[in-house]
Write a protein that holds these residues in place. Structure first.
Motif, mmCIF file in Angstrom:
data_model
loop_
_atom_site.group_PDB
_atom_site.id
_atom_site.type_symbol
_atom_site.label_atom_id
_atom_site.label_comp_id
_atom_site.label_asym_id
_atom_site.label_seq_id
_atom_site.Cartn_x
_atom_site.Cartn_y
_atom_site.Cartn_z
ATOM 1 N N GLU A 272 0.833 -1.234 -0.029
ATOM 2 C CA GLU A 272 0.200 0.020 -0.070
ATOM 3 C C GLU A 272 0.809 1.259 0.152
ATOM 4 O O GLU A 272 0.449 2.052 -0.697
ATOM 5 N N SER A 273 2.021 1.210 0.801
ATOM 6 C CA SER A 273 2.832 2.489 0.670
ATOM 7 C C SER A 273 3.319 2.706 -0.649
ATOM 8 O O SER A 273 3.621 3.777 -1.204
ATOM 9 N N VAL A 274 3.812 1.826 -1.331
ATOM 10 C CA VAL A 274 4.330 1.970 -2.782
ATOM 11 C C VAL A 274 3.066 2.298 -3.690
ATOM 12 O O VAL A 274 3.223 3.470 -4.262
ATOM 13 N N ALA A 275 1.990 1.923 -3.457
ATOM 14 C CA ALA A 275 0.670 2.300 -4.210
ATOM 15 C C ALA A 275 0.333 3.799 -4.055
ATOM 16 O O ALA A 275 0.251 4.640 -5.100
ATOM 17 N N LEU A 276 0.516 4.206 -2.816
ATOM 18 C CA LEU A 276 0.291 5.593 -2.334
ATOM 19 C C LEU A 276 1.216 6.591 -2.920
ATOM 20 O O LEU A 276 0.855 7.716 -3.512
ATOM 21 N N CYS A 277 2.555 6.080 -2.830
ATOM 22 C CA CYS A 277 3.636 6.963 -3.289
ATOM 23 C C CYS A 277 3.466 7.282 -4.995
ATOM 24 O O CYS A 277 3.868 8.025 -5.510
ATOM 25 N N SER A 278 3.237 5.856 -5.730
ATOM 26 C CA SER A 278 3.250 5.840 -7.140
ATOM 27 C C SER A 278 2.102 6.721 -7.636
ATOM 28 O O SER A 278 2.036 7.008 -8.607
ATOM 29 N N THR A 279 1.005 6.963 -6.635
ATOM 30 C CA THR A 279 -0.125 7.741 -7.362
ATOM 31 C C THR A 279 -0.237 9.107 -6.630
ATOM 32 O O THR A 279 -1.213 9.856 -6.862
ATOM 33 N N GLY A 280 0.890 9.730 -6.013
ATOM 34 C CA GLY A 280 0.884 11.177 -5.633
ATOM 35 C C GLY A 280 0.198 11.190 -4.281
ATOM 36 O O GLY A 280 -0.212 12.341 -3.827
ATOM 37 N N MET A 281 -0.247 10.328 -3.445
ATOM 38 C CA MET A 281 -0.950 10.446 -2.307
ATOM 39 C C MET A 281 -0.031 10.368 -1.282
ATOM 40 O O MET A 281 -0.675 10.203 0.019
ATOM 41 N N GLU A 282 1.183 10.325 -0.911
ATOM 42 C CA GLU A 282 2.054 10.254 -0.067
ATOM 43 C C GLU A 282 2.019 11.373 1.188
ATOM 44 O O GLU A 282 2.011 11.103 2.082
ATOM 45 N N ASN A 283 1.479 12.617 0.541
ATOM 46 C CA ASN A 283 1.422 13.589 1.463
ATOM 47 C C ASN A 283 -0.092 13.701 2.070
ATOM 48 O O ASN A 283 -0.411 14.674 2.823
ATOM 49 N N VAL A 284 -1.002 12.842 1.704
ATOM 50 C CA VAL A 284 -2.277 12.918 2.265
ATOM 51 C C VAL A 284 -2.432 12.313 3.501
ATOM 52 O O VAL A 284 -1.992 10.991 3.456
#
Lengths: 559, 85
Positions: A272-284
């Motif tokens: 999930e951490s990889v998915a969030l970073c690859s979709t620009g969601m890491e700061n949400v």
């Protein structure tokens, strides 16, 4: 866009949404450690109802699972003035294992199909119910189905309820997969050792009509995508989860909150951490709730969606209980403390066995009802029909030497031959796999990795043959729970097998119906084309009520 | 030891449903995972069950399996040292 008109959470922390939200906000958790429950040789940390709570929940003449669902639905209905008996209301139930713990306890088999009928009748719903049995993502899949059926104008309101009970069966199964933590779980933490299981029900009622004035939560977008990687391990590159997020976020603004799955297993949280970073969601701001309730299986996608609404309304993400220092490669914004939120929208993500991943996008809407969305016209090509007695492909009967399961192996040897994983599958997956291979052979196209093809299957008996096989490995005195039997106790694994074989990253879904109904199957399959990426669907009926009897009736539908 | 190696080959074929593999196809020194037999993570877990059920060996930490399940020979060595039945 469909709007939320009522919700309920029934969990060991409380029997209403409000009680649950306040309990979580004040830092409570229902996880507790028990030594050797149900005669299991290990200690188990889980979130379970107390005997007193079960007594309060129990509905006369109904199983525990059914009672739980009925209580949750009734409480949600009480807050609306809707006529639940209208033919414009549909009941969608989300569950992974329904009444299975009764069987693990030596009791009789009550199928999810039968339970769905009883729950509908006890809550006053008169239309034929649907059970979504899509492993851990069932609760998200069920909401997505509600959105599609309502937007296509098939119904005006949908009552969506997810529920599961925890006992020897599911605990032994997850234990055989070495997926359980014996301590309260720690999502995304460096010291995370696995998940905890939890029992709960959660209900959300959607409407496509304008209900009263003011802003309401609306389900604005959503999707299901498959990893096409492995039936029980998530993709290391977060293939399906990233695709699901991108599809759900199409035309959507950046959400204020992302409600993650966060099971606290090594692989899920990392993925999930990889998915969030690859979709620009890491700061949400991210919020993980398994440290409070454990993994509530069929309820999880709904329970966590409801608490996300409460959180966003309240302007803060709930603390991710159990988290203290980041133990995944993607630097996501998760915290053991509450995090301030700006904006009224959130993304719910969830992943499950069979390689499936879902993402749902919600935002606060003041808009009224919209016109119904037209679905594309769909054509059907190629049909395969297999029973224990024979095989028909596009109207032609194939000459077979064997009968029953041996005939499926004969078909594998004569028509496939290059996929030894076939022999590891349970009979339901073998049937689905062989049927799909025959369909694809008839179609004659070179297989290629694609997001444009979905796999949507239906039955009435769920995974009963695999359930019984797994039960035989957890008997008292002969307790050696088999991981390979356990994974097939989810019928949607059959859709995952087809996705893996062919590189299909499109939606994979499995539904259980009270009976084989062509109309209900067509309604559900055709509304899957509301997902703009779907160009074609491998779909149909695939049922295996016992070891001697099976039936598949599958086809390819194309827009 | 040779007997145990042969027994293990048959057990592995049986519990992992390796329908198209015969005991002679398995080189006891060759890696079990990653190539050849096409085994995966669920197979590894099923081998843990085999150790417990057939030989009474409970792995304290599942990650120990990595070294033990390198090849049929390494499993045989481990079983011989640790078997309780």
């Amino acid at each position: 866009m469909i709007r939320v008109v009522s919700t309920n959470i029934t969990s060991p922390l409380g029997f209403t949404t409000e009680e649950n939200y306040l309990a979580v906000k004040s830092g409570k958790s229902s996880l507790a450690v028990r030594e050797h429950p149900w005669g299991i040789p290990e200690r188990v940390c889980a979130s379970l109802f107390t005997d007193a709570q079960w007594k309060a929940l129990s509905v006369e003449g109904m199983t525990g699972f059914e009672s739980l669902a009925v209580r949750s639905i009734r409480e949600a209905l009480q807050r609306t003035d809707m006529d639940v008996s209208s033919p414009r209301v549909v009941l969608i139930i989300s569950s992974t294992k329904g009444n299975i713990e009764i069987m693990a306890d030596g009791g009789e088999y009550v199928s999810l199909a039968e339970s769905a009928r009883r729950i509908a009748s006890a809550t006053g719903v008169t239309t034929s119910p649907v059970v979504v049995c899509n492993a851990c993502i069932s609760g998200a899949s069920a909401q997505l189905l509600a959105q599609r059926l309502l937007e296509a104008g098939r119904y005006d309101k949908a009552v969506v309820c997810g529920a599961d009970c925890v006992g020897k069966f599911v605990v032994s199964g997850f234990s055989s997969l070495k997926a359980l933590s014996q301590e309260p779980c720690r999502p995304f933490d460096i010291d995370r050792y696995g998940l905890n299981l939890g029992e709960a029900a959660a209900t959300v009622i959607f409407s496509r009509e304008e209900d009263g004035a003011g802003a309401a939560w609306a389900l604005c977008g959503g999707s299901v995508r498959n990893d096409a990687y492995h039936i029980s391990s998530p993709s290391k590159t977060a293939e399906g989860c990233s695709r699901a997020i991108r599809a759900a976020m199409e035309d959507g603004e950046r959400p204020a909150l992302v409600s993650v799955h966060g099971t606290a297993t090594l692989y899920n949280d990392q993925m999930e951490s990889v998915a969030l970073c690859s979709t620009g969601m890491e700061n949400v701001p991210a919020m993980a709730l398994k440290g409070v309730y454990g993994h509530t299986l069929g309820a999880a996608g709904i329970l966590e969606t409801i608490l996300s609404m409460c959180s966003a309304d309240d302007g803060e993400a709930l603390p991710s209980r159990g988290f203290s220092s980041l133990g995944v490669s993607g630097r996501i914004s998760i915290s053991g403390e509450a995090q301030p939120l700006r904006g009224s929208s959130f993304l719910k993500i969830i992943s499950g066995f069979g390689g499936c991943n879902a993402a749902l996008r919600f935002s606060k809407s003041t808009g009224g009802s919209e016109g119904k969305k037209e679905l594309p016209s769909v054509t059907t090509a190629h049909r395969v029909n297999i029973t224990q007695d024979g095989v028909i492909v596009d109207g032609e009967t194939l000459a077979m030497q064997q009968r029953g399961e041996a005939m499926l192996t004969e078909l594998y040897r004569s028509c496939v031959g290059d996929y030894p994983k076939f022999h590891k599958m349970d009979v339901l997956s073998k049937l689905a796999f062989i049927s799909s291979e025959l369909l694809l052979k008839a179609e004659g196209k070179t297989p290629q990795e694609t997001e444009e093809r979905a796999v949507i299957l239906f039955n009435a008996s769920s995974s009963i043959v695999a359930d019984k096989l797994f039960l035989s490995t957890i008997e008292d005195g002969n307790y050696y729970p088999s991981p390979s039997h356990f994974v097939y106790t989810l019928p949607n694994i059959s859709t995952g097998e087809i996705a893996i074989r062919n590189g299909y990253h499109g939606e994979t879904s499995f539904y259980i119906l009270p009976e084989k109904s062509g109309r209900q199957m067509d309604d559900i399959t055709e509304c899957a084309f509301a997902d703009g990426s779907v160009r074609s669907v491998i779909c149909g009926w695939i049922d295996c009520p016992d070891e001697e009897h099976f039936e598949s009736e599958m086809c390819i539908k194309t827009r | 030891m040779e007997e145990l190696v042969e027994e293990l080959k048959k057990e592995i074929i049986d519990v992992l449903n390796l329908e198209e593999v015969t005991p002679d196809d398995i080189d006891p020194a060759a890696p079990l995972f990653g190539e050849g037999l096409g085994l995966d993570s669920i197979d590894a877990l099923e081998l843990i069950v085999l150790l417990e059920k057939k030989y009474g060996i409970r792995l304290a930490t599942p990650s120990d399996g990595k070294a033990i399940f390198k090849s049929v020979n390494t499993i045989a060595e481990y079983v011989q040292k640790n078997r309780k039945k």
